[in-house]
Write a protein that holds these residues in place. Structure first.
Motif, PDB file in Angstrom:
ATOM      1  N   VAL A 181       0.873  -1.180   0.000  1.00 38.51           N
ATOM      2  CA  VAL A 181       0.000   0.000   0.000  1.00 38.51           C
ATOM      3  C   VAL A 181       0.914   1.235   0.000  1.00 38.51           C
ATOM      4  O   VAL A 181       2.129   1.113   0.127  1.00 38.51           O
ATOM      5  CB  VAL A 181      -0.926   0.034   1.245  1.00 38.51           C
ATOM      6  N   LEU A 182       0.356   2.412  -0.122  1.00 37.77           N
ATOM      7  CA  LEU A 182       1.141   3.636  -0.026  1.00 37.77           C
ATOM      8  C   LEU A 182       1.642   3.776   1.409  1.00 37.77           C
ATOM      9  O   LEU A 182       0.833   3.737   2.341  1.00 37.77           O
ATOM     10  CB  LEU A 182       0.292   4.856  -0.399  1.00 37.77           C
ATOM     11  N   ASP A 183       2.941   3.907   1.557  1.00 39.68           N
ATOM     12  CA  ASP A 183       3.554   4.039   2.885  1.00 39.68           C
ATOM     13  C   ASP A 183       3.224   2.835   3.768  1.00 39.68           C
ATOM     14  O   ASP A 183       2.841   2.985   4.939  1.00 39.68           O
ATOM     15  CB  ASP A 183       3.093   5.350   3.557  1.00 39.68           C
ATOM     16  N   GLY A 184       3.395   1.651   3.195  1.00 38.43           N
ATOM     17  CA  GLY A 184       3.047   0.424   3.906  1.00 38.43           C
ATOM     18  C   GLY A 184       4.183  -0.117   4.750  1.00 38.43           C
ATOM     19  O   GLY A 184       5.278   0.454   4.815  1.00 38.43           O
ATOM     20  N   GLY A 185       3.904  -1.251   5.398  1.00 41.14           N
ATOM     21  CA  GLY A 185       4.910  -1.913   6.213  1.00 41.14           C
ATOM     22  C   GLY A 185       5.782  -2.833   5.373  1.00 41.14           C
ATOM     23  O   GLY A 185       5.504  -3.090   4.201  1.00 41.14           O
ATOM     24  N   ALA A 186       6.829  -3.364   6.001  1.00 42.77           N
ATOM     25  CA  ALA A 186       7.787  -4.210   5.290  1.00 42.77           C
ATOM     26  C   ALA A 186       7.262  -5.627   5.067  1.00 42.77           C
ATOM     27  O   ALA A 186       7.712  -6.320   4.155  1.00 42.77           O
ATOM     28  CB  ALA A 186       9.089  -4.277   6.092  1.00 42.77           C
ATOM     29  N   TYR A 187       6.310  -6.062   5.897  1.00 41.17           N
ATOM     30  CA  TYR A 187       6.015  -7.499   5.997  1.00 41.17           C
ATOM     31  C   TYR A 187       4.826  -7.966   5.166  1.00 41.17           C
ATOM     32  O   TYR A 187       4.774  -9.123   4.747  1.00 41.17           O
ATOM     33  CB  TYR A 187       5.764  -7.857   7.475  1.00 41.17           C
ATOM     34  N   ASP A 188       3.850  -7.073   4.976  1.00 43.01           N
ATOM     35  CA  ASP A 188       2.611  -7.430   4.277  1.00 43.01           C
ATOM     36  C   ASP A 188       2.946  -7.809   2.837  1.00 43.01           C
ATOM     37  O   ASP A 188       3.160  -6.939   1.994  1.00 43.01           O
ATOM     38  CB  ASP A 188       1.660  -6.220   4.339  1.00 43.01           C
ATOM     39  N   GLY A 189       2.995  -9.104   2.553  1.00 40.35           N
ATOM     40  CA  GLY A 189       3.328  -9.600   1.220  1.00 40.35           C
ATOM     41  C   GLY A 189       4.721 -10.210   1.167  1.00 40.35           C
ATOM     42  O   GLY A 189       4.860 -11.439   1.087  1.00 40.35           O
ATOM     43  N   PRO A 190       5.782  -9.365   1.263  1.00 42.28           N
ATOM     44  CA  PRO A 190       7.138  -9.916   1.140  1.00 42.28           C
ATOM     45  C   PRO A 190       7.443 -11.017   2.157  1.00 42.28           C
ATOM     46  O   PRO A 190       8.201 -11.940   1.859  1.00 42.28           O
ATOM     47  CB  PRO A 190       8.033  -8.688   1.359  1.00 42.28           C
ATOM     48  N   LEU A 191       6.848 -10.958   3.355  1.00 44.36           N
ATOM     49  CA  LEU A 191       7.138 -12.014   4.338  1.00 44.36           C
ATOM     50  C   LEU A 191       6.754 -13.381   3.777  1.00 44.36           C
ATOM     51  O   LEU A 191       7.480 -14.366   3.965  1.00 44.36           O
ATOM     52  CB  LEU A 191       6.396 -11.753   5.657  1.00 44.36           C
ATOM     53  N   GLY A 192       5.633 -13.444   3.050  1.00 45.83           N
ATOM     54  CA  GLY A 192       5.183 -14.726   2.499  1.00 45.83           C
ATOM     55  C   GLY A 192       6.071 -15.217   1.367  1.00 45.83           C
ATOM     56  O   GLY A 192       6.264 -16.425   1.201  1.00 45.83           O
ATOM     57  N   VAL A 193       6.612 -14.280   0.593  1.00 50.47           N
ATOM     58  CA  VAL A 193       7.468 -14.667  -0.536  1.00 50.47           C
ATOM     59  C   VAL A 193       8.837 -15.126  -0.022  1.00 50.47           C
ATOM     60  O   VAL A 193       9.341 -16.191  -0.398  1.00 50.47           O
ATOM     61  CB  VAL A 193       7.626 -13.477  -1.514  1.00 50.47           C
ATOM     62  N   VAL A 194       9.423 -14.316   0.863  1.00 52.71           N
ATOM     63  CA  VAL A 194      10.752 -14.655   1.390  1.00 52.71           C
ATOM     64  C   VAL A 194      10.669 -15.939   2.213  1.00 52.71           C
ATOM     65  O   VAL A 194      11.548 -16.815   2.117  1.00 52.71           O
ATOM     66  CB  VAL A 194      11.311 -13.469   2.216  1.00 52.71           C
ATOM     67  N   SER A 195       9.611 -16.098   2.998  1.00 48.36           N
ATOM     68  CA  SER A 195       9.460 -17.314   3.809  1.00 48.36           C
ATOM     69  C   SER A 195       9.305 -18.547   2.915  1.00 48.36           C
ATOM     70  O   SER A 195       9.797 -19.635   3.254  1.00 48.36           O
ATOM     71  CB  SER A 195       8.248 -17.206   4.734  1.00 48.36           C
ATOM     72  N   ALA A 196       8.630 -18.378   1.778  1.00 51.01           N
ATOM     73  CA  ALA A 196       8.449 -19.520   0.865  1.00 51.01           C
ATOM     74  C   ALA A 196       9.802 -19.972   0.305  1.00 51.01           C
ATOM     75  O   ALA A 196      10.097 -21.176   0.263  1.00 51.01           O
ATOM     76  CB  ALA A 196       7.499 -19.129  -0.269  1.00 51.01           C
ATOM     77  N   LEU A 197      10.625 -19.006  -0.118  1.00 44.86           N
ATOM     78  CA  LEU A 197      11.952 -19.368  -0.635  1.00 44.86           C
ATOM     79  C   LEU A 197      12.791 -20.010   0.478  1.00 44.86           C
ATOM     80  O   LEU A 197      13.469 -21.030   0.264  1.00 44.86           O
ATOM     81  CB  LEU A 197      12.657 -18.128  -1.192  1.00 44.86           C
ATOM     82  N   ALA A 198      12.737 -19.421   1.672  1.00 43.44           N
ATOM     83  CA  ALA A 198      13.519 -19.961   2.794  1.00 43.44           C
ATOM     84  C   ALA A 198      13.005 -21.337   3.207  1.00 43.44           C
ATOM     85  O   ALA A 198      13.783 -22.197   3.641  1.00 43.44           O
ATOM     86  CB  ALA A 198      13.471 -18.992   3.970  1.00 43.44           C
ATOM     87  N   ALA A 199      11.686 -21.563   3.068  1.00 41.48           N
ATOM     88  CA  ALA A 199      11.121 -22.876   3.424  1.00 41.48           C
ATOM     89  C   ALA A 199      11.632 -23.944   2.458  1.00 41.48           C
ATOM     90  O   ALA A 199      11.880 -25.098   2.859  1.00 41.48           O
ATOM     91  CB  ALA A 199       9.598 -22.823   3.409  1.00 41.48           C
ATOM     92  N   ILE A 200      11.789 -23.586   1.192  1.00 39.06           N
ATOM     93  CA  ILE A 200      12.350 -24.545   0.229  1.00 39.06           C
ATOM     94  C   ILE A 200      13.792 -24.878   0.620  1.00 39.06           C
ATOM     95  O   ILE A 200      14.200 -26.048   0.627  1.00 39.06           O
ATOM     96  CB  ILE A 200      12.239 -23.986  -1.202  1.00 39.06           C
ATOM     97  N   ASP A 201      14.561 -23.851   0.990  1.00 40.28           N
ATOM     98  CA  ASP A 201      15.932 -24.107   1.462  1.00 40.28           C
ATOM     99  C   ASP A 201      15.915 -25.051   2.664  1.00 40.28           C
ATOM    100  O   ASP A 201      16.731 -25.971   2.755  1.00 40.28           O
ATOM    101  CB  ASP A 201      16.611 -22.794   1.886  1.00 40.28           C
ATOM    102  N   LEU A 202      14.963 -24.821   3.567  1.00 41.05           N
ATOM    103  CA  LEU A 202      14.910 -25.628   4.785  1.00 41.05           C
ATOM    104  C   LEU A 202      14.529 -27.077   4.464  1.00 41.05           C
ATOM    105  O   LEU A 202      15.136 -28.023   4.974  1.00 41.05           O
ATOM    106  CB  LEU A 202      13.900 -25.000   5.758  1.00 41.05           C
TER     107      LEU A 202
END
Ligand code: GLV
Ligand code: MN
Ligand code: MN
Length: 394
Positions: free
Chosen positions: A80-101
């Protein structure tokens, strides 16, 4: 894989960040969001994931293992405009990290696993929430979406080719991990939750028309001032929502000509309404519209209301939610509702069995730079997602 998660998170931190507020401006198809899209494909490449794009800008990185219906996990990179860091990217980064795990655990899934990024989840540019996933799922046609316009009048069809999507054709299950956008998990003392349902919600454009005139020389009784009609409507929306135990917000307003010393000629304001049932949403919007129309009659102004984005109630598969939530070290994960919209809701409504994991947000704040999740909780989230993928691909 704490290192991988933290490295990726550090990559994203500066992209689209306002030096003034610390919030993020990652609007679809703008420079910051495109930088993240390139970053995502690089991360897929580094993991040997096959990149598949559709004609709308949605992307999946495929781990081509096993056979049968795929398990897809991911989220969005726009904000969103002036949004937080986590809404959205947390799910993408966690998905990549989960594959690594999973790989570090030696897990070889029996089904393909994909990591997805859907464009314009927030609807912050073209106004329709979950635009990318709606297009991929066929919940909105390209013919109707291509003419959606942003605040500068640029059409969606001018920034993306459009056409078709085969990204979901092999998907049997979707899982979205997301930062929690309220305080439910904080209050329960739980790091991870599972979604039960999404409240119905919608965005409605209210156009109030009046007559521009001089702020000094126009007698108060001679005015046709749309700002007054809007102001009363904003108060009415708040009151109606409170009375009904629902939610209503006017968060965006445009005034013409927006001059200090003139009665405005037009006010356009957007109502965001969210309710526990579809019927309650309809009646809340009707009540606000009726009060706005009454007031417009008294102010000598005009009123036009258009529903720009409506998302019906979503109930996630209770069996899938229970299977994801059950039997974890420390107890079952709580199953909780949310009033925030997600691509997971679109895919669920399209008939794809879908689950959502939430990661605790200690501030309880979202759509704001104050949104947060601690690194230890994010790492618990990665491991929870890896466990979930392992369960679903056995
Ligand atoms: C998306 O985050 C929404 O619920 O508006
Ligand atoms: Mn989101
Ligand atoms: Mn959001």
């Amino acid at each position: 894989m704490p290192d991988a998660f933290e490295r990726m998170w550090a990559d994203l931190a500066p992209v689209g960040r306002s030096a003034v507020s610390g919030g993020y401006f990652r609007q679809p198809f703008d420079a910051a969001e495109r930088e993240l899209a390139v970053w995502f494909e690089e991360q897929c490449g580094a993991r040997g994931l096959r990149v598949e794009r559709d004609d709308f800008g949605n992307v999946v990185g495929w781990w081509d293992v096993g056979s049968g219906p795929a398990v897809l996990t991911g989220s969005h990179l726009d904000s969103v405009l002036d949004g937080g860091a986590y809404d959205g990217p947390l799910g993408v980064v966690s998905a990549l990290a989960a594959i690594d795990l999973l790989r570090s655990r030696g897990v070889v899934p029996s089904r393909p696993v994909g990591v997805s990024v859907f464009v314009e989840e927030e609807g912050s540019r073209f106004g329709l929430a979950c635009l990318g996933s709606r297009l991929a799922a066929g919940a909105v046609s390209w013919e109707s979406a291509r003419s959606l316009r942003d605040r500068d009048g640029v059409a969606l069809g001018d920034v993306v080719a459009g056409g078709s999507s085969a990204l979901l054709s092999s998907v049997g299950t979707f899982v979205e991990l997301h930062v929690e956008q309220g305080r439910d998990l904080v209050d329960r003392g739980a790091a991870i939750g599972v979604a039960s349902e999404i409240w119905p919600h919608g965005r409605y454009r209210f156009d109030f028309g009046g007559a521009a005139n001089h702020a000094g020389t126009t007698r108060m009784e001679d005015r046709r001032d749309p700002m007054l009609t809007y102001a009363m409507t904003a108060l009415a929306a708040n009151k109606q929502a409170r009375l009904a135990g629902q939610r209503a917000t006017f968060g965006r307003v445009a005034v013409e000509p927006n001059g200090t010393n003139a009665v405005p000629s037009r006010v356009t304001a957007w109502l965001d309404a969210r309710c526990s049932t579809d019927e309650a949403l309809t009646s809340l919007v009707e009540a606000v519209t009726t009060q706005a129309a009454d007031r417009a009659g008294r102010d000598g102004t005009s009123l036009d209301v258009v529903a720009e984005s409506v998302s019906g109630a979503v109930t996630f598969s209770p069996d899938l939610a229970a299977a994801v939530a059950a039997d974890h070290e420390g107890g079952d994960w709580p199953i909780i509702p949310t009033a925030a919209g997600h691509d997971a809701g679109i895919l669920s409504s399209a008939g794809i069995p879908t689950a959502m994991l939430f990661v605790r947000n200690p501030t309880g704040v979202s759509h704001s730079p104050e949104e947060h999740a601690s690194t230890p909780d994010c790492l618990v989230g990665v491991s929870a997602l890896a466990d979930t993928l392992e369960r679903l691909t056995r």
